[in-house]
Design an enzyme around this catalytic site. Structure first.
Site, short mmCIF file in Angstrom:
data_model
loop_
_atom_site.label_atom_id
_atom_site.label_comp_id
_atom_site.label_asym_id
_atom_site.label_seq_id
_atom_site.Cartn_x
_atom_site.Cartn_y
_atom_site.Cartn_z
N GLY A 1 -98.56 56.98 -2.24
CA GLY A 1 -97.44 56.04 -2.17
C GLY A 1 -97.68 54.87 -3.11
N ARG B 1 -97.47 63.29 -5.55
CA ARG B 1 -98.33 63.94 -4.55
C ARG B 1 -98.65 65.32 -5.12
NH1 ARG B 1 -95.62 60.12 -0.36
NH2 ARG B 1 -97.35 58.68 -0.20
N ASP C 1 -105.78 56.38 1.35
CA ASP C 1 -106.88 57.21 1.85
C ASP C 1 -106.83 58.63 1.31
OD1 ASP C 1 -104.59 57.73 3.31
OD2 ASP C 1 -105.58 57.80 5.25
N THR D 1 -102.16 50.63 -1.23
CA THR D 1 -101.20 51.19 -0.28
C THR D 1 -100.65 50.07 0.58
OG1 THR D 1 -100.88 52.60 1.68
CG2 THR D 1 -103.12 51.79 1.29
N ASP E 1 -99.79 50.29 3.51
CA ASP E 1 -100.12 50.53 4.94
C ASP E 1 -101.26 49.68 5.48
OD1 ASP E 1 -99.55 54.16 4.70
OD2 ASP E 1 -98.20 52.42 4.64
N ASP F 1 -104.27 50.57 5.83
CA ASP F 1 -104.88 51.47 6.84
C ASP F 1 -106.28 51.93 6.45
OD1 ASP F 1 -103.20 54.59 5.80
OD2 ASP F 1 -104.12 52.94 4.65
N ARG G 1 -97.14 54.65 8.15
CA ARG G 1 -97.64 55.97 8.53
C ARG G 1 -98.24 55.87 9.94
NH1 ARG G 1 -100.68 59.64 4.11
NH2 ARG G 1 -99.50 58.37 2.66
P1 ADP Z 1 -102.23 58.02 -0.18
O1 ADP Z 1 -103.30 58.02 -1.24
O2 ADP Z 1 -101.23 56.92 -0.37
O3 ADP Z 1 -102.77 58.13 1.20
P2 ADP Z 1 -101.51 60.84 0.02
O4 ADP Z 1 -102.16 61.00 1.33
O5 ADP Z 1 -100.18 61.44 -0.23
O6 ADP Z 1 -101.34 59.33 -0.43
O7 ADP Z 1 -102.54 61.46 -1.08
C1 ADP Z 1 -102.21 61.34 -2.46
C2 ADP Z 1 -102.80 62.49 -3.23
O8 ADP Z 1 -104.22 62.52 -3.07
C3 ADP Z 1 -102.36 63.86 -2.71
O9 ADP Z 1 -101.10 64.23 -3.24
C4 ADP Z 1 -103.46 64.75 -3.27
O10 ADP Z 1 -103.24 64.98 -4.65
C5 ADP Z 1 -104.69 63.85 -3.11
N1 ADP Z 1 -105.36 64.18 -1.85
C6 ADP Z 1 -104.95 63.85 -0.61
N2 ADP Z 1 -105.82 64.33 0.30
C7 ADP Z 1 -106.80 64.98 -0.40
C8 ADP Z 1 -107.99 65.71 -0.04
N3 ADP Z 1 -108.35 65.86 1.24
N4 ADP Z 1 -108.75 66.25 -1.03
C9 ADP Z 1 -108.40 66.10 -2.32
N5 ADP Z 1 -107.29 65.44 -2.73
C10 ADP Z 1 -106.51 64.88 -1.78
O1 F6P Z 2 -98.38 55.53 2.54
C1 F6P Z 2 -97.35 54.66 2.16
C2 F6P Z 2 -96.04 55.09 2.77
O2 F6P Z 2 -95.06 54.18 2.40
C3 F6P Z 2 -96.06 55.22 4.29
O3 F6P Z 2 -96.01 53.95 4.94
C4 F6P Z 2 -94.84 56.06 4.51
O4 F6P Z 2 -94.83 56.72 5.75
C5 F6P Z 2 -94.97 57.06 3.36
O5 F6P Z 2 -95.66 56.40 2.32
C6 F6P Z 2 -93.63 57.56 2.85
O6 F6P Z 2 -93.95 58.58 1.91
P1 F6P Z 2 -92.86 59.02 0.80
O7 F6P Z 2 -92.71 57.89 -0.16
O8 F6P Z 2 -93.49 60.24 0.16
O9 F6P Z 2 -91.58 59.31 1.53
#
Ligand code: ADP
Ligand code: F6P
Length: 319
Positions: A11, A72, A103, A125, A127, A129, A171
């Site tokens: 995000g 993503r 994360d 982020t 969040d 978090d 989230r």
């Molecule tokens: P955020 O970093 O904001 O938490 P996401 O959870 O969507 O966002 O993760 C972003 C990107 O990080 C994912 O689309 C993927 O490419 C990578 N990613 C997420 N989880 C993993 C994982 N367990 N191992 C490797 N890459 C990951």
């Molecule tokens: O992780 C940041 C965040 O804005 C969360 O607070 C929310 O639930 C999520 O991303 C929304 O994801 P997307 O932009 O893919 O709809």
């Protein structure tokens, strides 16, 4: 290290551009070549590398979002994808990577580190978090966006003696709701970390009306349900006039606040300095107002502790 790269992932968050700008300008100052990678890990796997110069990051510190864009990418969660990522980095002569994200993104950086590719995470982020740092980029700007919405909604709720349920992002983390609920003077705050039943919510809102209040504000974290569902249940149990608002992606945009620009810049420089010293596999954080770095694996394993004291305080001062 003579050549590094930076990407934004997951995000997007206000302040990411300040961090990108600092990585590029400080990296060039330190005698490095800096590559930008477009669209997060998806772009990394597709080889979307662009050479960045001092002018590539002009006029972006004040802009929300991320000029490198983000995406993503499920493939990055696979062994093959992670191997391909290291191959792409090496094929472009990159010796170290800075990942700005949440994360999930840090898990990607962790996978690269486990393949001996030096990676540094910057917490980006809204969040807030991530347990290892007191603060993540974007949280302050998002809080101020939410606060502006709460003020506007309270104006009209007061005119009509109504209650509003305002659903915010985060989230599975309740920090956005908790901080803006306290700062916004919400009568009730609902977060996933602290269970509250519908009867107690109704009781609080009716008592508030009894005390002569002409509006009721409930700030709901999305991890604890939907505004519509809570509004429906309150309407069924009370005679209160209820409305609900989902703030959605409004919370992710906007010009970054001073705090997010300041932290984005200082964390960006700090990340480059780690790579400059040949240090990898760390995440940059802030603890008690001081920048520090933590091992990626240790940081990813930490569990965030909910601030119950703050939650209880908010409940008292909003009566
Ligand atoms: P955020 O970093 O904001 O938490 P996401 O959870 O969507 O966002 O993760 C972003 C990107 O990080 C994912 O689309 C993927 O490419 C990578 N990613 C997420 N989880 C993993 C994982 N367990 N191992 C490797 N890459 C990951
Ligand atoms: O992780 C940041 C965040 O804005 C969360 O607070 C929310 O639930 C999520 O991303 C929304 O994801 P997307 O932009 O893919 O709809």
């Amino acid at each position: 290290m003579k050549k590094i790269a930076v990407l934004t992932s997951g995000g997007d968050a206000p302040g990411m551009n300040a961090a990108i700008r600092a990585v590029v300008r400080y990296g060039i100052f330190a005698g490095m070549e800096v590559m930008g990678i477009e669209r997060g890990y998806a772009g990394l796997l597709e080889g979307k590398f662009v050479t960045m110069n001092m002018r590539s990051v002009s006029d972006i510190i004040q802009r929300g979002g991320t000029v490198l864009r983000t995406a993503r990418c499920l493939e990055m969660k696979t062994e093959e994808g992670q191997t391909k990522a290291v191959e792409q980095l090496k094929a472009n002569g990159v010796e170290g990577l800075i990942v700005i994200g949440g994360d999930g993104s840090f898990m990607g950086a962790k996978a690269l580190s486990e393949r001996n590719f030096p990676s540094i995470g910057i917490p980006g982020t809204i969040d807030n978090d991530l347990a290892y740092t007191d603060y993540t980029l974007g949280f302050d700007t998002a809080c101020n966006t939410i606060l502006d919405a709460i003020n506007k909604i309270r104006d009209t709720m007061t005119s009509h003696d109504r209650v509003s349920i305002i659903e915010v992002m985060g989230r599975n983390c309740g920090d956005l709701a908790l901080h803006t609920g306290l700062g916004g003077g919400a009568e009730v705050i609902i977060v996933p970390e602290h269970k509250i039943d519908i009867a107690r919510v109704c009781e609080r809102l009716e008592a508030s009306k009894q005390r002569g209040k002409h509006s009721g504000i409930v700030v709901l974290a999305e991890g604890a349900g939907t505004a519509d569902e809570w509004a429906k249940q309150i309407a069924e149990r009370t005679g209160l006039s209820i409305r609900s608002t989902v703030l959605g992606h409004l919370q992710r945009g906007g010009s970054p606040s001073m705090k997010d620009r300041f932290l984005g810049t200082t964390m960006g420089v700090y990340a480059v300095q780690l790579l400059e010293k040949g240090i990898g596999n760390r995440v940059v954080g802030i603890r008690d107002n001081k920048l520090y770095d933590e091992d990626i694996v240790t940081a990813c394993g930490m569990k965030k502790k909910f601030n119950t004291e703050l939650y209880n305080m908010a409940g008292v001062v909003a009566r």
